[in-house]
Design a protein around this motif. Structure first.
Motif: not given
Length: 482
Positions: A335, A339, A393-396, A408-411
């Motif tokens: 991550r 990032d 949100a929770d993505a880059r 996707l840092f959170a699925w």
């Protein structure tokens, strides 16, 4: 490194002083009886919001390979690997030179295998490697002719830099050197608030016999050796200046005038015209070097976007630290890489080999895990950079040409909504297996029902995801822009 090596608490007044040893077996050549971090930049780098439109990825004109590569390995290795409790152990424990240099009597990295190091870096997806030729303790890994405080005069008895350079070239990796501007071993390096002898009662008196001009000549001479003895060198990480460090002020701090930075940089470029140099000489370099933190956005100097590289550790220490178990997970390291690239930056990830010359289990696990992810997702990293689009949100996002990559840092469950992308994507797929991801636009006036989602803001593209997260650390969706 600069803050790279957790310096001791700042000291505001000199209280120190050891007497100069006259019977040291390790003496800079030609000195007779007289015998590295967060650097402050001349124009401090700032960050700009990712919500601002990205014009183009900033690169180094004479070395475009750097931003194409995005990922490199940092290696901190030296005598401090023997005590195995921080690369600043000499100063953290206020060690006398004669006491600390005894480690050289036991330095015998019999398992040193730079080919294994190079292959581990390449398998992890790294494109360049940077080795500490000399850290702040003054010990040299090469056969310097200006001092006998080198690897050649240890039980190992050989130059450690030559096989490193050869191994990198054999694997197609760019060759990088780190070189400390500080030298706590050299008798003419003046005592200051970072020096092991800072708490000696006669520190000021000791400095009366130290000559920075003599040390400066030694510093430049060693750089000349490194840049003329090993063929083409691609990268040089100087470490570090602290004369203008207002966050970590120290007495006797040193900067550009002390190092002769203008002349040193000119020498560096004369000897290696294609080399890239960092910003820690207290004058502008080719890139800036945030350390041990993730910038909040693409970095700028005086409002102008700049090339940057974050240097990060596995556990907060740069050198081998046996008992430091605050190890970052592989998922977190991936991550951090993503990032940084999403903000137009590189990642230089450090490993600290053991005193026998091996990578420890934590380093091996991390490198193997990152390599497994990179094998499937490296096209979202190499040559990619920031995007003008704003991720959910929770993505880059990273972007390379007409390919946009959603990390996707959170699925999420079933749907992910992408603002501003309606009508701009021809196709979407999971990058790990190239399986299609269905796309739709849900009109803003659609009423949410018991079994149906409601409308999304105009211009939003909605992706429908499988319920089961792909078996990868960070899933990536590849979007083909129209």
């Amino acid at each position: 490194m600069a803050r790279t090596c957790c310096p001791p608490s700042p000291v505001t007044a000199p209280r120190c002083s050891p007497t100069r040893s006259t019977n040291s077996p390790f003496r800079p050549a030609g000195t007779g009886a007289a015998w590295r971090h967060s650097a402050r930049r001349p124009h401090p780098a700032t960050t700009r919001s990712n919500h601002e439109k990205k014009e183009t990825t900033v690169s180094i004109p004479h070395a475009p390979w750097f931003t194409e590569s995005r990922f490199g390995m940092f290696i901190h290795w030296g005598l401090y690997s023997l005590p195995a409790r921080h690369e600043w152990v000499m100063t953290n424990e206020r060690r006398q030179t004669s006491d600390y240099e005894r480690y050289a009597e036991f330095f015998d990295p019999d398992l040193y295998d730079p080919v294994a190091w190079a292959r581990a870096a390449k398998a992890a997806g790294m494109k360049y490697v940077v080795l500490t030729t000399k850290h702040h303790d003054g010990f040299c890994l090469w056969d310097s002719k200006l001092t006998d405080y080198t690897a050649v005069n240890t039980p190992y008895g050989r130059d450690l830099v030559r096989p490193y350079v050869d191994a990198l070239r054999a694997e197609g990796l760019k060759v990088g050197f780190y070189h400390s501007l500080l030298d706590w071993h050299h008798p003419d390096f003046p005592i200051d608030g970072h020096h092991p002898r800072r708490d000696d009662a006669d520190a000021v008196e000791q400095n009366s016999t130290r000559d920075m001009a003599v040390y400066r000549e030694y510093l430049h001479g060693q750089v000349r050796e490194l840049l003329t003895g090993y063929g083409k060198i691609d990268y040089l990480f100087y470490d570090f200046s602290y004369a203008n460090d207002t966050q970590h002020p120290v007495w006797g701090a040193k900067g550009r005038d002390d190092w002769g930075s203008e002349e040193l940089l000119a020498l560096t470029r004369e000897l290696q015209p294609g080399i890239i140099v960092n910003d820690r000489l207290d004058i502008p370099g080719d890139f800036v070097t945030p350390e041990q933190y993730q910038p909040s956005g693409p970095m700028e100097v005086d409002g102008v976007p700049v090339t940057w590289e974050a240097c990060q550790t596995l556990n907060g220490s740069w050198g081998y630290f046996r008992d430091n178990l605050t190890i970052k997970s592989t998922d977190l390291l991936i991550r951090m890489l993503v990032d940084g690239v999403s903000k137009d930056g590189n990642l230089l990830l450090n490993v600290g080999p053991t005193a026998r010359g091996t990578l420890d289990g934590a380093a091996t696990t991390a490198l193997e895990g990152i390599g497994e992810w990179m094998r499937l997702h490296d096209r979202s990293i190499y040559g990619a950079g920031a995007s003008e689009f704003v991720p959910p949100a929770d993505a880059r996002y990273t972007q390379r040409g007409s390919r946009l990559y959603l990390h996707l840092f959170a699925w999420p469950f079933e749907h992910v909504h992408l603002p501003g992308l309606a009508g701009k994507v021809a196709y979407a797929q999971l990058l790990n297996d190239a399986s299609e991801v269905p796309m739709a636009e849900i009109a803003p006036d659609t009423v949410a029902l018991t079994t149906g989602a409601g409308g999304q803001p105009a211009g939003t593209l909605t992706l429908t995801l499988p319920v089961l997260k792909p078996d990868v650390a960070v899933p990536v969706i590849e979007l083909f822009l129209v």
